[in-house]
Design a protein around this motif. Structure first.
Motif, PDB file in Angstrom:
ATOM      1  N   ASN A  82       0.840  -1.204   0.000  1.00 54.99           N
ATOM      2  CA  ASN A  82       0.000   0.000   0.000  1.00 54.99           C
ATOM      3  C   ASN A  82       0.869   1.245   0.000  1.00 54.99           C
ATOM      4  OD1 ASN A  82      -2.324  -1.653   0.226  1.00 54.99           O
ATOM      5  ND2 ASN A  82      -2.130  -1.667   2.465  1.00 54.99           N
ATOM      6  N   ASN A  83       0.279   2.349  -0.441  1.00 55.43           N
ATOM      7  CA  ASN A  83       0.967   3.637  -0.443  1.00 55.43           C
ATOM      8  C   ASN A  83       2.365   3.500  -1.056  1.00 55.43           C
ATOM      9  OD1 ASN A  83       1.457   6.359   0.026  1.00 55.43           O
ATOM     10  ND2 ASN A  83       2.076   6.035   2.161  1.00 55.43           N
ATOM     11  N   LEU A  84       2.411   2.942  -2.238  1.00 58.24           N
ATOM     12  CA  LEU A  84       3.697   2.694  -2.887  1.00 58.24           C
ATOM     13  C   LEU A  84       4.421   3.999  -3.184  1.00 58.24           C
ATOM     14  CD1 LEU A  84       2.583  -0.264  -5.075  1.00 58.24           C
ATOM     15  CD2 LEU A  84       4.623  -0.272  -3.632  1.00 58.24           C
ATOM     16  N   LYS A  85       5.733   3.941  -3.074  1.00 59.49           N
ATOM     17  CA  LYS A  85       6.595   5.088  -3.318  1.00 59.49           C
ATOM     18  C   LYS A  85       7.512   4.797  -4.493  1.00 59.49           C
ATOM     19  CE  LYS A  85       6.691   6.178   1.634  1.00 59.49           C
ATOM     20  NZ  LYS A  85       7.547   6.427   2.813  1.00 59.49           N
ATOM     21  N   PHE A  86       8.043   5.840  -5.075  1.00 61.61           N
ATOM     22  CA  PHE A  86       8.950   5.683  -6.203  1.00 61.61           C
ATOM     23  C   PHE A  86      10.102   4.745  -5.830  1.00 61.61           C
ATOM     24  CE2 PHE A  86      11.112   6.640 -10.032  1.00 61.61           C
ATOM     25  CZ  PHE A  86      12.447   6.823  -9.715  1.00 61.61           C
ATOM     26  N   GLU A  87      10.586   4.889  -4.599  1.00 55.96           N
ATOM     27  CA  GLU A  87      11.736   4.095  -4.172  1.00 55.96           C
ATOM     28  C   GLU A  87      11.402   2.623  -3.938  1.00 55.96           C
ATOM     29  OE1 GLU A  87      10.682   6.971  -2.880  1.00 55.96           O
ATOM     30  OE2 GLU A  87      10.739   6.945  -0.676  1.00 55.96           O
ATOM     31  N   ASP A  88      10.137   2.251  -4.056  1.00 60.86           N
ATOM     32  CA  ASP A  88       9.768   0.835  -3.989  1.00 60.86           C
ATOM     33  C   ASP A  88       9.971   0.139  -5.334  1.00 60.86           C
ATOM     34  OD1 ASP A  88       7.000   1.781  -1.923  1.00 60.86           O
ATOM     35  OD2 ASP A  88       8.869   0.826  -1.266  1.00 60.86           O
ATOM     36  N   SER A  89      10.265   0.908  -6.361  1.00 61.37           N
ATOM     37  CA  SER A  89      10.486   0.317  -7.684  1.00 61.37           C
ATOM     38  C   SER A  89      11.691  -0.612  -7.638  1.00 61.37           C
ATOM     39  CB  SER A  89      10.739   1.413  -8.720  1.00 61.37           C
ATOM     40  OG  SER A  89       9.624   2.255  -8.865  1.00 61.37           O
ATOM     41  N   ALA A  90      11.504  -1.827  -8.117  1.00 61.68           N
ATOM     42  CA  ALA A  90      12.581  -2.819  -8.071  1.00 61.68           C
ATOM     43  C   ALA A  90      12.080  -4.108  -8.714  1.00 61.68           C
ATOM     44  CB  ALA A  90      12.998  -3.111  -6.633  1.00 61.68           C
ATOM     45  N   ILE A  91      13.008  -5.022  -8.897  1.00 62.20           N
ATOM     46  CA  ILE A  91      12.604  -6.393  -9.200  1.00 62.20           C
ATOM     47  C   ILE A  91      12.377  -7.084  -7.862  1.00 62.20           C
ATOM     48  CG2 ILE A  91      13.238  -8.592 -10.239  1.00 62.20           C
ATOM     49  CD1 ILE A  91      15.006  -7.031 -12.186  1.00 62.20           C
ATOM     50  N   TYR A  92      11.219  -7.670  -7.700  1.00 65.57           N
ATOM     51  CA  TYR A  92      10.873  -8.350  -6.464  1.00 65.57           C
ATOM     52  C   TYR A  92      11.037  -9.853  -6.666  1.00 65.57           C
ATOM     53  CZ  TYR A  92       9.111  -4.123  -4.277  1.00 65.57           C
ATOM     54  OH  TYR A  92       9.019  -2.876  -3.697  1.00 65.57           O
ATOM     55  N   TYR A  93      11.781 -10.449  -5.767  1.00 72.08           N
ATOM     56  CA  TYR A  93      12.045 -11.880  -5.822  1.00 72.08           C
ATOM     57  C   TYR A  93      11.414 -12.569  -4.618  1.00 72.08           C
ATOM     58  CZ  TYR A  93      15.780 -10.628  -9.102  1.00 72.08           C
ATOM     59  OH  TYR A  93      16.502 -10.141 -10.163  1.00 72.08           O
ATOM     60  N   CYS A  94      10.809 -13.700  -4.868  1.00 67.34           N
ATOM     61  CA  CYS A  94      10.314 -14.543  -3.793  1.00 67.34           C
ATOM     62  C   CYS A  94      11.306 -15.677  -3.583  1.00 67.34           C
ATOM     63  CB  CYS A  94       8.945 -15.099  -4.149  1.00 67.34           C
ATOM     64  SG  CYS A  94       8.186 -16.085  -2.832  1.00 67.34           S
ATOM     65  N   ALA A  95      11.467 -16.045  -2.324  1.00 65.86           N
ATOM     66  CA  ALA A  95      12.392 -17.127  -1.991  1.00 65.86           C
ATOM     67  C   ALA A  95      11.768 -18.016  -0.936  1.00 65.86           C
ATOM     68  CB  ALA A  95      13.714 -16.558  -1.489  1.00 65.86           C
ATOM     69  N   ALA A  96      12.218 -19.253  -0.877  1.00 61.82           N
ATOM     70  CA  ALA A  96      11.692 -20.199   0.100  1.00 61.82           C
ATOM     71  C   ALA A  96      12.824 -21.025   0.682  1.00 61.82           C
ATOM     72  CB  ALA A  96      10.657 -21.115  -0.559  1.00 61.82           C
ATOM     73  N   ARG A  97      12.615 -21.466   1.903  1.00 63.23           N
ATOM     74  CA  ARG A  97      13.580 -22.355   2.523  1.00 63.23           C
ATOM     75  C   ARG A  97      12.870 -23.239   3.526  1.00 63.23           C
ATOM     76  NH1 ARG A  97      15.005 -21.259   7.703  1.00 63.23           N
ATOM     77  NH2 ARG A  97      14.688 -19.146   8.558  1.00 63.23           N
ATOM     78  N   TYR A  98      13.515 -24.328   3.897  1.00 67.95           N
ATOM     79  CA  TYR A  98      12.986 -25.188   4.944  1.00 67.95           C
ATOM     80  C   TYR A  98      13.242 -24.555   6.303  1.00 67.95           C
ATOM     81  CZ  TYR A  98      12.935 -28.787   1.330  1.00 67.95           C
ATOM     82  OH  TYR A  98      12.699 -29.502   0.186  1.00 67.95           O
ATOM     83  N   GLY A  99      12.457 -24.939   7.295  1.00 67.20           N
ATOM     84  CA  GLY A  99      12.678 -24.486   8.654  1.00 67.20           C
ATOM     85  C   GLY A  99      11.736 -23.380   9.061  1.00 67.20           C
ATOM     86  N   LEU A 100      12.052 -22.727  10.187  1.00 72.76           N
ATOM     87  CA  LEU A 100      11.263 -21.626  10.722  1.00 72.76           C
ATOM     88  C   LEU A 100      12.170 -20.453  11.020  1.00 72.76           C
ATOM     89  CD1 LEU A 100       9.009 -23.645  13.209  1.00 72.76           C
ATOM     90  CD2 LEU A 100       8.361 -22.758  10.958  1.00 72.76           C
TER      91      LEU A 100
END
Length: 122
Positions: A82-100
């Motif tokens: 929400n309320n996105l800003k210019f500085e939020d511009s980027a490539i967004y990557y999702c990542a996953a791993r085992y554990g907590l």
């Protein structure tokens, strides 16, 4: 090999909201999903993380604007921005791993999506 697939990138105006989703096929009960982003000329930074116990972590730069949630049955993490800003511009990557645990150290995450571009116009 664990699959991680992002969806939802796009272009928005500053002040608007946008949603990214990430689905994984990780096959054990305890896992962590996280969003990182990388803007041109900058290092990859952690944005938000959530584990299968619903513990969350948000970067200071997005607290109060972004939320992360997890549909455990679907193994899908949603990043509400929400309320996105210019500085939020980027490539967004999702990542996953085992554990907590919801730390933002990229090296701890062995499974990554291809990335999705978010562009915020001021």
């Amino acid at each position: 090999e664990v699959q991680v697939v992002e969806a939802g990138g796009g272009s928005v105006q500053a002040g608007e909201s946008h949603v990214l989703t990430c689905k994984t096929d990780i096959d054990i009960p305890n896992y962590v999903m996280a969003w990182f982003r990388q803007a041109p000329g900058k290092e990859r930074e952690g944005v938000a993380a959530i584990d299968s116990m619903n513990l969350t972590n948000l970067a200071d730069s997005v607290k109060g604007r972004f939320t992360i949630s997890l549909d455990i049955a679907e193994k899908t993490a949603t990043l509400q921005m929400n309320n996105l800003k210019f500085e939020d511009s980027a490539i967004y990557y999702c990542a996953a791993r085992y554990g907590l645990g919801v730390g933002f150290i990229p090296g701890y995450f062995p499974y990554w999506g291809q990335g999705t571009q978010v562009t915020v116009s001021s």
